[in-house]
Write a protein that holds these residues in place. Structure first.
Motif, mmCIF file in Angstrom:
data_model
loop_
_atom_site.group_PDB
_atom_site.id
_atom_site.type_symbol
_atom_site.label_atom_id
_atom_site.label_comp_id
_atom_site.label_asym_id
_atom_site.label_seq_id
_atom_site.Cartn_x
_atom_site.Cartn_y
_atom_site.Cartn_z
ATOM 1 N N UNK A 1 37.560 36.025 45.649
ATOM 2 C CA UNK A 1 37.818 34.732 44.485
ATOM 3 C C UNK A 1 36.196 34.155 44.430
ATOM 4 N N UNK A 2 35.728 33.927 45.525
ATOM 5 C CA UNK A 2 34.456 33.171 45.468
ATOM 6 C C UNK A 2 33.292 34.187 44.787
ATOM 7 N N UNK A 3 33.454 35.445 45.155
ATOM 8 C CA UNK A 3 32.715 36.446 44.681
ATOM 9 C C UNK A 3 32.833 36.698 43.029
ATOM 10 N N UNK A 4 34.141 36.645 42.961
ATOM 11 C CA UNK A 4 34.510 36.549 41.175
ATOM 12 C C UNK A 4 33.572 35.623 40.508
ATOM 13 N N UNK A 5 33.835 34.286 41.181
ATOM 14 C CA UNK A 5 33.459 33.099 40.337
ATOM 15 C C UNK A 5 31.769 33.295 40.309
ATOM 16 N N UNK A 6 31.338 33.441 41.614
ATOM 17 C CA UNK A 6 29.734 33.958 41.467
ATOM 18 C C UNK A 6 29.414 34.867 40.454
ATOM 19 N N UNK A 7 30.184 36.048 40.373
ATOM 20 C CA UNK A 7 29.703 36.726 39.369
ATOM 21 C C UNK A 7 29.754 36.483 38.020
ATOM 22 N N UNK A 8 30.867 35.367 37.747
ATOM 23 C CA UNK A 8 30.911 34.823 36.455
ATOM 24 C C UNK A 8 29.952 33.861 36.064
ATOM 25 N N UNK A 9 29.250 33.003 37.095
ATOM 26 C CA UNK A 9 28.154 32.296 37.026
ATOM 27 C C UNK A 9 27.029 33.205 36.671
ATOM 28 N N UNK A 10 26.713 34.073 37.446
ATOM 29 C CA UNK A 10 25.541 35.090 37.363
ATOM 30 C C UNK A 10 25.698 35.606 35.725
ATOM 31 N N UNK A 11 26.946 36.065 35.288
ATOM 32 C CA UNK A 11 26.907 36.763 33.966
ATOM 33 C C UNK A 11 26.494 35.588 33.082
ATOM 34 N N UNK A 12 27.025 34.380 33.210
ATOM 35 C CA UNK A 12 26.675 33.087 32.287
ATOM 36 C C UNK A 12 24.872 33.126 32.342
ATOM 37 N N UNK A 13 24.389 33.093 33.467
ATOM 38 C CA UNK A 13 23.006 33.215 33.779
ATOM 39 C C UNK A 13 22.380 34.111 32.840
ATOM 40 N N UNK A 14 22.673 35.277 32.886
ATOM 41 C CA UNK A 14 22.250 36.575 32.406
ATOM 42 C C UNK A 14 22.506 36.262 31.007
#
Length: 151
Positions: free
Chosen positions: A22-35
């Motif tokens: 779940x933390x990895x998915x949240x991190x990936x979501x944040x990273x996608x927003x930054x991208x």
């Protein structure tokens, strides 16, 4: 008892793994927003760069046009200078011819002077013409031409 402890441990590990996922998915979501934000900034930067390149190209064309205009102006000045020199030579030639003509006229007037009663009237056109010619010789050719044209 060992099985229950092992099952409890497995359940804790499973829960920890699920939390990590779940933390990895949240991190990936944040990273996608930054991208996505960085992509937008990149597009803005590209469009600004395209605009700057267009302005730079326009300035280069303007500079080239200005240099061409300057060269044309210099050629025009050179042509004007050469024409002015030619006209000055022509004016000098005409001035010389006029002086020769006036000197011939004065010699004719001297003969008339004897025939006409100028001395009685105290008018001597030959002397006024000679003083004018002396004044003309002290002036620049351009001024002489103006004096002769106005006379």
């Amino acid at each position: 008892m060992e099985i229950k402890e092992t099952e409890a441990e497995v359940a804790r590990w499973r829960e920890a793994c699920e939390l990590e996922v779940e933390a990895g998915k949240n991190e990936m979501g944040e990273r996608d927003k930054v991208v996505a934000i960085l992509k937008q900034e990149l597009e803005k930067t590209r469009s600004a760069l395209d605009i700057s390149n267009g302005k730079l190209k326009l300035k280069e064309e303007l500079a080239a046009a200005a240099m061409a205009a300057q060269e044309a102006a210099e050629r025009s000045l050179q042509l004007a200078d050469s024409r002015a020199a030619g006209l000055r030579e022509r004016i000098e030639e005409l001035t010389r011819q006029l002086e020769e003509s006036e000197s011939r006229e004065r010699s004719r007037h001297k003969i008339r002077h004897i025939c006409w009663p100028w001395r009685i009237l105290k008018v001597n056109p030959a002397s006024s013409a000679s003083s004018r010619v002396q004044n003309v010789r002290r002036m620049l050719p351009e001024m002489q031409a103006l004096l002769h044209n106005s006379a």
